[in-house]
Write a protein that holds these residues in place. Structure first.
Motif, PDB file in Angstrom:
ATOM      1  N   GLY A  81       0.777  -1.237   0.000  1.00 47.56           N
ATOM      2  CA  GLY A  81       0.000   0.000   0.000  1.00 47.56           C
ATOM      3  C   GLY A  81       0.807   1.285   0.000  1.00 47.56           C
ATOM      4  O   GLY A  81       0.245   2.364   0.160  1.00 47.56           O
ATOM      5  N   VAL A  82       2.115   1.202  -0.208  1.00 52.42           N
ATOM      6  CA  VAL A  82       2.990   2.381  -0.233  1.00 52.42           C
ATOM      7  C   VAL A  82       3.680   2.445  -1.597  1.00 52.42           C
ATOM      8  O   VAL A  82       4.185   1.435  -2.090  1.00 52.42           O
ATOM      9  N   VAL A  83       3.718   3.626  -2.205  1.00 50.57           N
ATOM     10  CA  VAL A  83       4.347   3.791  -3.515  1.00 50.57           C
ATOM     11  C   VAL A  83       5.867   3.717  -3.364  1.00 50.57           C
ATOM     12  O   VAL A  83       6.461   4.471  -2.597  1.00 50.57           O
ATOM     13  N   THR A  84       6.468   2.776  -4.122  1.00 52.02           N
ATOM     14  CA  THR A  84       7.919   2.629  -4.098  1.00 52.02           C
ATOM     15  C   THR A  84       8.578   3.189  -5.359  1.00 52.02           C
ATOM     16  O   THR A  84       9.768   3.458  -5.360  1.00 52.02           O
ATOM     17  N   SER A  85       7.775   3.382  -6.422  1.00 52.16           N
ATOM     18  CA  SER A  85       8.336   3.850  -7.682  1.00 52.16           C
ATOM     19  C   SER A  85       7.252   4.503  -8.536  1.00 52.16           C
ATOM     20  O   SER A  85       6.141   3.992  -8.625  1.00 52.16           O
ATOM     21  N   LEU A  86       7.613   5.623  -9.153  1.00 48.97           N
ATOM     22  CA  LEU A  86       6.778   6.289 -10.162  1.00 48.97           C
ATOM     23  C   LEU A  86       7.654   6.486 -11.392  1.00 48.97           C
ATOM     24  O   LEU A  86       8.706   7.127 -11.305  1.00 48.97           O
ATOM     25  N   THR A  87       7.239   5.946 -12.523  1.00 45.06           N
ATOM     26  CA  THR A  87       8.005   6.068 -13.754  1.00 45.06           C
ATOM     27  C   THR A  87       7.100   6.607 -14.851  1.00 45.06           C
ATOM     28  O   THR A  87       6.064   5.988 -15.165  1.00 45.06           O
ATOM     29  N   GLU A  88       7.457   7.748 -15.422  1.00 49.59           N
ATOM     30  CA  GLU A  88       6.666   8.326 -16.486  1.00 49.59           C
ATOM     31  C   GLU A  88       6.701   7.418 -17.711  1.00 49.59           C
ATOM     32  O   GLU A  88       7.763   7.002 -18.149  1.00 49.59           O
ATOM     33  N   GLN A  89       5.533   7.092 -18.250  1.00 55.77           N
ATOM     34  CA  GLN A  89       5.437   6.285 -19.469  1.00 55.77           C
ATOM     35  C   GLN A  89       5.796   7.134 -20.662  1.00 55.77           C
ATOM     36  O   GLN A  89       5.287   8.243 -20.806  1.00 55.77           O
ATOM     37  N   TYR A  90       6.640   6.638 -21.533  1.00 51.32           N
ATOM     38  CA  TYR A  90       6.977   7.379 -22.750  1.00 51.32           C
ATOM     39  C   TYR A  90       5.760   7.404 -23.658  1.00 51.32           C
ATOM     40  O   TYR A  90       5.120   6.389 -23.914  1.00 51.32           O
ATOM     41  N   ILE A  91       5.427   8.588 -24.132  1.00 42.11           N
ATOM     42  CA  ILE A  91       4.334   8.783 -25.090  1.00 42.11           C
ATOM     43  C   ILE A  91       4.938   9.417 -26.333  1.00 42.11           C
ATOM     44  O   ILE A  91       5.522  10.496 -26.246  1.00 42.11           O
ATOM     45  N   PRO A  92       4.815   8.756 -27.491  1.00 37.56           N
ATOM     46  CA  PRO A  92       5.401   9.327 -28.717  1.00 37.56           C
ATOM     47  C   PRO A  92       4.775  10.658 -29.089  1.00 37.56           C
ATOM     48  O   PRO A  92       3.684  10.956 -28.754  1.00 37.56           O
TER      49      PRO A  92
END
Length: 179
Positions: free
Chosen positions: A168-179
């Motif tokens: 229940g705790v965020v360990t990672s946020l990674t922006e998704q590549y959008i073309p």
């Protein structure tokens, strides 16, 4: 005579900048994206205390010294799965050529958000936040929660992120590549 030089030079500059595009079968152009920047594709929405999901960040804030993220889970699809869902929702581009019907989607990805329920999670103190740096060469960079919070909220919520949670705790946020 000189009044035509500027438009001509702009046209020549524009046509020389198409190195990342290629002609598609239907006469249009498509962007060529290196495989390394396409990112992962989610095919299901598995929600739980521990997991890895695509989501829009609806809110990122700090309260009593701790950061929180409010996420709206989505499905980020590409290829045949994206076309199938886009067809189902009436969003696929239909082309008929020589009696054959083909369907396509723009930039080979499609986002499905059938459940707009939002979930709020605390951010781990060791959480890793990775975004795409588009200022020079396209590359990923790690930023702090304060730097993420300083970003324009409208831009932040318009880009999907891959959100990883553990208990229940965020360990990672990674922006998704959008073309």
């Amino acid at each position: 005579m000189y009044k035509y030089l500027l438009p001509l030079s702009l046209l020549l500059t524009f046509t020389s900048c198409r190195s990342t595009e290629q002609e598609s079968d239907n006469g249009g152009t498509t962007e060529t994206v290196p495989a390394a920047v396409k990112g992962e594709v989610s095919t299901t929405e598995t929600v739980g205390e521990t997991g890895r999901n695509h989501a829009y960040i609806k809110r990122f804030y700090q309260d009593k010294g701790r950061y929180y993220v409010t996420a709206d889970y989505i499905q980020f699809l590409n290829g045949e799965a994206a076309i199938a869902d886009a067809k189902r929702k009436g969003d696929a581009e239909k082309t008929i050529q020589n009696g054959d019907t083909t369907y396509a989607i723009f930039n080979d990805y499609y986002i499905v958000n059938d459940d707009a329920r939002q979930r709020t999670f605390p951010l781990s103190e060791q959480a890793v936040i990775t975004i795409w740096d588009r200022t020079a060469d396209l590359r990923q960079t790690t930023i702090t929660p304060a730097q993420l919070q300083a970003r324009n909220p409208e831009l932040l919520s318009a880009t999907p992120f891959i959100i990883e949670t553990k208990q229940g705790v965020v360990t990672s946020l990674t922006e998704q590549y959008i073309p």
